[in-house]
Design a protein around this motif. Sequence first.
Motif, PDB file in Angstrom:
ATOM      1  N   VAL A 186      34.576  42.676  53.188  1.00 36.38           N
ATOM      2  CA  VAL A 186      35.587  41.612  53.178  1.00 36.38           C
ATOM      3  C   VAL A 186      35.653  40.937  54.546  1.00 36.38           C
ATOM      4  O   VAL A 186      35.744  39.701  54.652  1.00 36.38           O
ATOM      5  CB  VAL A 186      36.956  42.178  52.770  1.00 36.38           C
ATOM      6  N   GLU A 187      35.579  41.749  55.608  1.00 30.43           N
ATOM      7  CA  GLU A 187      35.601  41.190  56.971  1.00 30.43           C
ATOM      8  C   GLU A 187      34.407  40.279  57.227  1.00 30.43           C
ATOM      9  O   GLU A 187      34.483  39.352  58.043  1.00 30.43           O
ATOM     10  CB  GLU A 187      35.616  42.320  57.997  1.00 30.43           C
ATOM     11  N   GLN A 188      33.306  40.526  56.518  1.00 30.43           N
ATOM     12  CA  GLN A 188      32.104  39.701  56.670  1.00 30.43           C
ATOM     13  C   GLN A 188      32.070  38.502  55.723  1.00 30.43           C
ATOM     14  O   GLN A 188      31.096  37.767  55.683  1.00 30.43           O
ATOM     15  CB  GLN A 188      30.850  40.559  56.447  1.00 30.43           C
ATOM     16  N   GLY A 189      33.146  38.331  54.949  1.00 32.64           N
ATOM     17  CA  GLY A 189      33.245  37.152  54.106  1.00 32.64           C
ATOM     18  C   GLY A 189      33.039  37.379  52.627  1.00 32.64           C
ATOM     19  O   GLY A 189      33.118  36.433  51.832  1.00 32.64           O
ATOM     20  N   TRP A 190      32.800  38.623  52.218  1.00 28.99           N
ATOM     21  CA  TRP A 190      32.628  38.886  50.787  1.00 28.99           C
ATOM     22  C   TRP A 190      33.951  38.777  50.059  1.00 28.99           C
ATOM     23  O   TRP A 190      34.993  39.200  50.562  1.00 28.99           O
ATOM     24  CB  TRP A 190      32.037  40.283  50.578  1.00 28.99           C
ATOM     25  N   PRO A 192      35.630  39.509  46.048  1.00 26.61           N
ATOM     26  CA  PRO A 192      35.356  40.062  44.714  1.00 26.61           C
ATOM     27  C   PRO A 192      35.813  39.159  43.577  1.00 26.61           C
ATOM     28  O   PRO A 192      35.746  39.561  42.411  1.00 26.61           O
ATOM     29  CB  PRO A 192      36.168  41.356  44.724  1.00 26.61           C
ATOM     30  N   GLY A 193      36.299  37.971  43.897  1.00 30.80           N
ATOM     31  CA  GLY A 193      36.826  37.106  42.844  1.00 30.80           C
ATOM     32  C   GLY A 193      38.151  37.631  42.330  1.00 30.80           C
ATOM     33  O   GLY A 193      39.056  37.903  43.115  1.00 30.80           O
ATOM     34  N   ASP A 194      38.244  37.812  41.022  1.00 24.54           N
ATOM     35  CA  ASP A 194      39.509  38.266  40.434  1.00 24.54           C
ATOM     36  C   ASP A 194      39.566  39.782  40.266  1.00 24.54           C
ATOM     37  O   ASP A 194      40.458  40.307  39.602  1.00 24.54           O
ATOM     38  CB  ASP A 194      39.763  37.582  39.092  1.00 24.54           C
ATOM     39  N   ARG A 195      38.607  40.509  40.884  1.00 24.71           N
ATOM     40  CA  ARG A 195      38.586  41.974  40.806  1.00 24.71           C
ATOM     41  C   ARG A 195      39.171  42.578  42.076  1.00 24.71           C
ATOM     42  O   ARG A 195      39.235  41.912  43.123  1.00 24.71           O
ATOM     43  CB  ARG A 195      37.155  42.476  40.614  1.00 24.71           C
ATOM     44  N   PRO A 196      39.592  43.836  42.042  1.00 22.04           N
ATOM     45  CA  PRO A 196      40.009  44.508  43.272  1.00 22.04           C
ATOM     46  C   PRO A 196      38.849  44.573  44.263  1.00 22.04           C
ATOM     47  O   PRO A 196      37.686  44.740  43.872  1.00 22.04           O
ATOM     48  CB  PRO A 196      40.412  45.911  42.800  1.00 22.04           C
ATOM     49  N   ALA A 203      29.558  47.289  44.689  1.00 21.70           N
ATOM     50  CA  ALA A 203      28.276  47.766  44.168  1.00 21.70           C
ATOM     51  C   ALA A 203      27.736  46.819  43.110  1.00 21.70           C
ATOM     52  O   ALA A 203      26.528  46.530  43.079  1.00 21.70           O
ATOM     53  CB  ALA A 203      28.437  49.174  43.603  1.00 21.70           C
ATOM     54  N   ASP A 204      28.607  46.317  42.244  1.00 27.31           N
ATOM     55  CA  ASP A 204      28.175  45.353  41.231  1.00 27.31           C
ATOM     56  C   ASP A 204      27.629  44.087  41.904  1.00 27.31           C
ATOM     57  O   ASP A 204      26.607  43.530  41.476  1.00 27.31           O
ATOM     58  CB  ASP A 204      29.332  44.990  40.301  1.00 27.31           C
ATOM     59  N   ALA A 205      28.308  43.656  42.966  1.00 31.67           N
ATOM     60  CA  ALA A 205      27.848  42.472  43.687  1.00 31.67           C
ATOM     61  C   ALA A 205      26.500  42.723  44.359  1.00 31.67           C
ATOM     62  O   ALA A 205      25.622  41.849  44.364  1.00 31.67           O
ATOM     63  CB  ALA A 205      28.892  42.057  44.720  1.00 31.67           C
ATOM     64  N   ALA A 206      26.330  43.915  44.904  1.00 27.97           N
ATOM     65  CA  ALA A 206      25.060  44.256  45.551  1.00 27.97           C
ATOM     66  C   ALA A 206      23.922  44.275  44.532  1.00 27.97           C
ATOM     67  O   ALA A 206      22.821  43.772  44.803  1.00 27.97           O
ATOM     68  CB  ALA A 206      25.175  45.600  46.264  1.00 27.97           C
ATOM     69  N   ARG A 207      24.189  44.841  43.349  1.00 30.72           N
ATOM     70  CA  ARG A 207      23.159  44.854  42.306  1.00 30.72           C
ATOM     71  C   ARG A 207      22.803  43.443  41.850  1.00 30.72           C
ATOM     72  O   ARG A 207      21.664  43.178  41.439  1.00 30.72           O
ATOM     73  CB  ARG A 207      23.638  45.695  41.113  1.00 30.72           C
TER      74      ARG A 207
END
Length: 299
Positions: A186-190, A192-196, A203-207
């Motif tokens: 999160v600190e790097q700008g990621w 999650p959209g509407d997810r926690p 992990a889903d985003a990384a995949r």
Amino acid sequence: MGGTKLAAAVVEPDGTIATRAVVPTPVSPDAQTVAAALDGLVREVAERGPSRRLVGLGVGSAGPLDPLAGTVSPVNITAWRDFGILDALRDVLPGRPAVLAGDGHCMALGEHWRGGYGDRSVLGIVVSTGVGGGLVIGGRVHSGGTGNAGHIGHIVVDLGGPDCACGGRGCVEALSSGPAIARWAVEQGWSPGDRPADARALADAARAGDPVARRAFDRAALALAAGIVSAAALIDLDDVVIGGGVSGAGDVLFDPLRAAVAELAGLPFVTRVRIHPSTLGGDAGLLGAAALAMEAARA
């Protein structure tokens, strides 16, 4: 018992889990609120099982802890400081032994018992809300002088790293736990959209190929690898088994982890260590705690 969930089970002598239940760990500053949730869970499971046949109670907890005094002070359960967990649970099975060990020890013992590791030296690591660990050497838990041996989450791997909840700095846990991985992303700008904003979403985003999410897992894997290589050099390990919620990331975690171990390890006896995902998942800690209770009942 961990910062995310409380789990209980009745375990048969052959390792079969007869019944189980899980509840979230209450987020509360009050020790009795957390204790009441655990007591209710354990009683519910014990009542489902044949109580007359239950031989003892095994308790695995995040640490640090004092097995002789039966007290726990989990870094990730702030309500419990020197909390007498065995005394709080003895009435569930009066007159029968109650034993306490670290959740990492229980996980390692459960994997060793049911995973077929024989006489191999095993380090079990739980990567979740925190990072716990435990050692099985010569087929027995190696608990150390205070019962806290194997606490790999608090090996320092980054001298200039972030503060850790234990009071130290640059610990494996401060870089590789689920909350730490997600926080850095999160600190790097990621986003999650509407997810926690948690490790599962990351992990889903990384995949899916998100570059920040991938870097977050690479960073966490490098810290975890540094701890593993240090432990292997100190103890001459055969195997490392990794469980906990973050291990569910699969190859997103294990591919960079194995690569980092290969890069950091030098001596032949260190490079031979093998990294495995848990085959038992959340059952490993329950089985290890049960194995300790059965051993105490036979003594």
